[in-house]
Design a protein around this motif. Sequence first.
Motif, PDB file in Angstrom:
ATOM      1  N   GLU A   3      42.492  40.160  31.523  1.00 49.60           N
ATOM      2  CA  GLU A   3      43.661  39.541  32.160  1.00 49.60           C
ATOM      3  C   GLU A   3      44.046  40.305  33.427  1.00 49.60           C
ATOM      4  OE1 GLU A   3      46.792  39.161  29.290  1.00 49.60           O
ATOM      5  OE2 GLU A   3      45.555  37.985  27.896  1.00 49.60           O
ATOM      6  N   ALA A   4      43.947  41.623  33.378  1.00 47.69           N
ATOM      7  CA  ALA A   4      44.256  42.438  34.559  1.00 47.69           C
ATOM      8  C   ALA A   4      43.271  42.140  35.674  1.00 47.69           C
ATOM      9  CB  ALA A   4      44.210  43.922  34.193  1.00 47.69           C
ATOM     10  N   ALA A   5      41.981  42.119  35.341  1.00 49.54           N
ATOM     11  CA  ALA A   5      40.949  41.871  36.350  1.00 49.54           C
ATOM     12  C   ALA A   5      41.071  40.460  36.920  1.00 49.54           C
ATOM     13  CB  ALA A   5      39.557  42.090  35.750  1.00 49.54           C
ATOM     14  N   SER A   6      41.333  39.490  36.066  1.00 44.03           N
ATOM     15  CA  SER A   6      41.457  38.098  36.520  1.00 44.03           C
ATOM     16  C   SER A   6      42.660  37.924  37.441  1.00 44.03           C
ATOM     17  CB  SER A   6      41.583  37.149  35.322  1.00 44.03           C
ATOM     18  OG  SER A   6      40.418  37.206  34.535  1.00 44.03           O
ATOM     19  N   ALA A   7      43.756  38.623  37.121  1.00 39.63           N
ATOM     20  CA  ALA A   7      44.966  38.516  37.947  1.00 39.63           C
ATOM     21  C   ALA A   7      44.712  39.025  39.360  1.00 39.63           C
ATOM     22  CB  ALA A   7      46.112  39.298  37.297  1.00 39.63           C
ATOM     23  N   VAL A   8      44.056  40.168  39.479  1.00 40.95           N
ATOM     24  CA  VAL A   8      43.819  40.729  40.812  1.00 40.95           C
ATOM     25  C   VAL A   8      42.744  39.927  41.546  1.00 40.95           C
ATOM     26  CG1 VAL A   8      42.098  42.483  40.158  1.00 40.95           C
ATOM     27  CG2 VAL A   8      43.600  42.895  42.089  1.00 40.95           C
ATOM     28  N   TYR A   9      41.776  39.391  40.821  1.00 43.35           N
ATOM     29  CA  TYR A   9      40.753  38.540  41.438  1.00 43.35           C
ATOM     30  C   TYR A   9      41.389  37.289  42.059  1.00 43.35           C
ATOM     31  CZ  TYR A   9      36.717  35.395  41.819  1.00 43.35           C
ATOM     32  OH  TYR A   9      35.758  34.525  42.278  1.00 43.35           O
ATOM     33  N   LYS A  10      42.212  36.620  41.275  1.00 38.86           N
ATOM     34  CA  LYS A  10      42.871  35.402  41.755  1.00 38.86           C
ATOM     35  C   LYS A  10      43.736  35.701  42.975  1.00 38.86           C
ATOM     36  CE  LYS A  10      46.456  32.074  40.530  1.00 38.86           C
ATOM     37  NZ  LYS A  10      47.583  31.788  39.607  1.00 38.86           N
ATOM     38  N   ARG A  65      31.012  46.959  37.413  1.00 37.67           N
ATOM     39  CA  ARG A  65      32.218  47.354  36.672  1.00 37.67           C
ATOM     40  C   ARG A  65      33.185  46.172  36.562  1.00 37.67           C
ATOM     41  NH1 ARG A  65      34.013  53.156  37.226  1.00 37.67           N
ATOM     42  NH2 ARG A  65      36.089  52.207  37.313  1.00 37.67           N
ATOM     43  N   PHE A  66      33.377  45.476  37.658  1.00 35.44           N
ATOM     44  CA  PHE A  66      34.360  44.384  37.650  1.00 35.44           C
ATOM     45  C   PHE A  66      33.904  43.263  36.719  1.00 35.44           C
ATOM     46  CE2 PHE A  66      37.030  40.952  39.214  1.00 35.44           C
ATOM     47  CZ  PHE A  66      38.235  41.607  39.405  1.00 35.44           C
ATOM     48  N   THR A  67      32.600  43.012  36.680  1.00 33.22           N
ATOM     49  CA  THR A  67      32.071  41.975  35.786  1.00 33.22           C
ATOM     50  C   THR A  67      32.373  42.331  34.332  1.00 33.22           C
ATOM     51  OG1 THR A  67      30.266  41.612  37.351  1.00 33.22           O
ATOM     52  CG2 THR A  67      30.017  40.645  35.167  1.00 33.22           C
ATOM     53  N   LEU A  68      32.126  43.590  33.963  1.00 35.47           N
ATOM     54  CA  LEU A  68      32.413  44.022  32.591  1.00 35.47           C
ATOM     55  C   LEU A  68      33.898  43.866  32.283  1.00 35.47           C
ATOM     56  CD1 LEU A  68      30.208  47.250  32.414  1.00 35.47           C
ATOM     57  CD2 LEU A  68      29.896  45.165  31.062  1.00 35.47           C
ATOM     58  N   ALA A  69      34.747  44.252  33.240  1.00 37.48           N
ATOM     59  CA  ALA A  69      36.192  44.200  33.005  1.00 37.48           C
ATOM     60  C   ALA A  69      36.684  42.764  32.852  1.00 37.48           C
ATOM     61  CB  ALA A  69      36.931  44.886  34.150  1.00 37.48           C
TER      62      ALA A  69
END
Length: 885
Positions: free
Chosen positions: A632-639, A550-554
């Motif tokens: 952008e949401a997923a990248s922000a929380v990943y970082k 899921r996270f990869t798709l997001a």
Amino acid sequence: MGSGSLDKGYEPSGIEEKWYKYWIDNGFFKAEDTSNKPAFSIVIPPPNVTGVLHMGHALNNVVQDIMCRYKRLSGYNVLWMPGTDHAGIATQNVVERDLAAKGQTRDQIGREEFIKQVWKWREKSGGAIINQLKRLGASCDWDRERFTMDEGLSDAVRKVFVRLYKEGLIYEGHYIINWCPRCKTALADLEVEHEEKDSYLYYIRYPFVNKKQGLTVATTRPETMFGDTAVAVNPNDERFCDLEDKEVILPLTDRTIPIIKDEYVDTGFGTGALKVTPAHDPNDFNLGEKHGLQKLKVIDDDGCMLDGAGRFKGLDRFECRKQAVEALKEQGLLAKQEPLKHSVGHCYRCKTVVEPSISKQWFVKVAPLAQKASDAVRNGQTRIIPETWSKTYFEWMDNIRDWCISRQIWWGHRIPVWKCPACKEVIVEEHDPTQCPACGSKEIIQETDVLDTWFSSALWPFSTMGWPNDTELLKTFYPTNVLVTGFDILFFWVARMMMMGLHFMDEVPFDDVYIHALVRDEHGKKMSKSVGNVIDPLKVIDEYGADAFRFTLAVFAAQGRDVKMSESRVEGYRHFVNKLWNASRFALMHITPKDSQIDPKKLTLSEKWILSRCACTTLAVKQGIENYRFNEAASAVYKFVWHEFCDWFLETAKPALYEKEGVQRRDCARSVLAKVLEDILVILHPFMPFVTEEIYSILPSTTGSVMAADYPYDEKTYDTFRDETVEKDMDFIFGLISGIRNIRSEMNIQPSMKIKVLGYTNDEKEKIIIAENKSMIVNLATLESFYFCDADNLPSSCATSVTGDTTCFVSLEGVIDFDKEIKRLEKELEKNTKDLLGVQKRLHNESFLEKAPETVVQKVKAQYTDFEEKNNKLKENLERIQQMK
């Protein structure tokens, strides 16, 4: 729920099954018909009952689930309405294959028994995709699952048909449609799949009546020439301005056909003269209507030639093409033929080449409905996102053709029309009539065709909520907030829902239409079984877990950009799941139930910083989801989780957590750690529901499910913790530490060796920041000591790094063996130079550049850049060491 510990490693399978059952059992997905909470609703694009989960479904449903879970956390009453489409042709084909295996046909068992067989198949095997969506973590309100053939939706379909008919918007007539000679039914435009095929463009001479010269036309389908009823030229085409002849002889026949003039003709295609076949080409049909041309059908419903084909009657259409071309050659009427690659329409179910054909069908007159649907987007009642798709929507809506809604199959909503043979009365009613209202005859006959599947799907946003009854569900959740769909059905499904919603509900069916891109393979190619690059979502989930998938798709779901998917990318985000898991295991060793109150006066710089970054990330994720910028949401929380929380904050907190700085500091660090971890789990939950629920359930500071938590953003909290000055100061400290770490790496200094560093700066603020956080710098950079020096006493034999206005001098005396390091660097430089020259040689090879795929060439160029940068760095380090020696 409550305190506990995590296993050493995260194993998704058992955990996913456990929590999904828990959510279902406890009603976390259920919407309330009425509520004090604000409403948020989405209707699922109903997958075919015959379908299986593919990458397009996965992306579509992950995006919907992210929004629904986020909205629940944000205090909304959320309805995610699930269901499946009866998929007329596809389902009928499946059941017919089952019958064929038993040596039976549908005609042998009859319509009534066949429909029973379809329902049996549906009960036993249909809807497998629903269970696959559950594997993905889809949080639909499954108790409300609908099916386009269930009783309530069937009533809605019938009511809509009858009303549209009585309003004059449904009629029966002859029109050009897509016909599948194998399935023996009309097809919607969407049910026609186009493939690039190698073929020919045939140049055929149509002699003038005086047998001299003539007009040469170009066509890909010579077999349809027997249905030609005109040749058209553009009145503005200079080649035909002086044309005196009004007719031409149709080759291989004894017919003459008129020459007509119309600006529709493309002067740049072929010869500029166009054969017009109104019964076998949709554009020619329109030309025929405009000029009053005869519509002559020459290919029957089996794909064989009719009487109009003369001596070719009875031949298969493609055999006719071969023989007609030979006959044209013999008579000197084939000017030439050129190889041509062009798009050919195929039936989406059986792959037979589709035949455009005149047929008596039922149609919806869509122009009056389309105008309102166009206006609704133009005036902002419904937004299309990305906005660039609006242009395509308008182009289609403004040039819309009447919608053929009849299908010559048995599975589907049977058209509610009866005809009286005695008096020719047509009866259209919501309830089955028993006799003709005009003459009283009881020998009335119902239409055998069924409705196009898209007809029932067009009502989906309101029929699923109980319409035509005025239900509380409908009052609460219609119009829906957003529709998530692929661009391929924007016009066929979305546009029709817009038309029906406005006509029957007097409101648009959704506020926003978010159009996601395609999921392609890692090289950007469309996934296809024939190419062998299809990735099965269920296998990926089995291998890496639903959260990583899921996270990869997001993270790759950027607006207007296709998703490039590979298992290696999913594997990469499985590492992210593990990183979160391990960080949580560490945190759970330290936090306790009382670690909830944070005293702002006692916070260190790093604690203020992580709270500020957490507030920023919470806002960034909120804005990303609400603006459909899921990447952008997923990248922000990943970082935030990986680089800021794990890589920096946990390291800065360890001395306090291990009581090296006293109990009071320990308790403060624990409180911050507990809050930030809890916030992380809540903001990550929409993306990674399973692992976040597992960790959340063990947090000593929480009770209940993460699904019942509050999204940790409000303006007051944000204003309390957000501190730009703190972030700037901490960035300076991190820059200082990173500079020292880079020197350690470049100079090959053992990670465990403690080194001495001197700092010099004229900036008093930087000096104060360093002094106040000296212990952090010493700890994270693995230093023996850190002191300031003045301008008159700068050291030698040092490596330096500069951060802001501060220079750090790392003493190398006694730390490295200069001679040994010089030899090591020379050896590494020699090897790297050899690699660099090897890559350079490939890039100077013209044959390689011409023949290799672009992706390979780009990869080699990237290698060259990497080797070149490494060479420069090695040379710098070697020169620096030689000078120190």
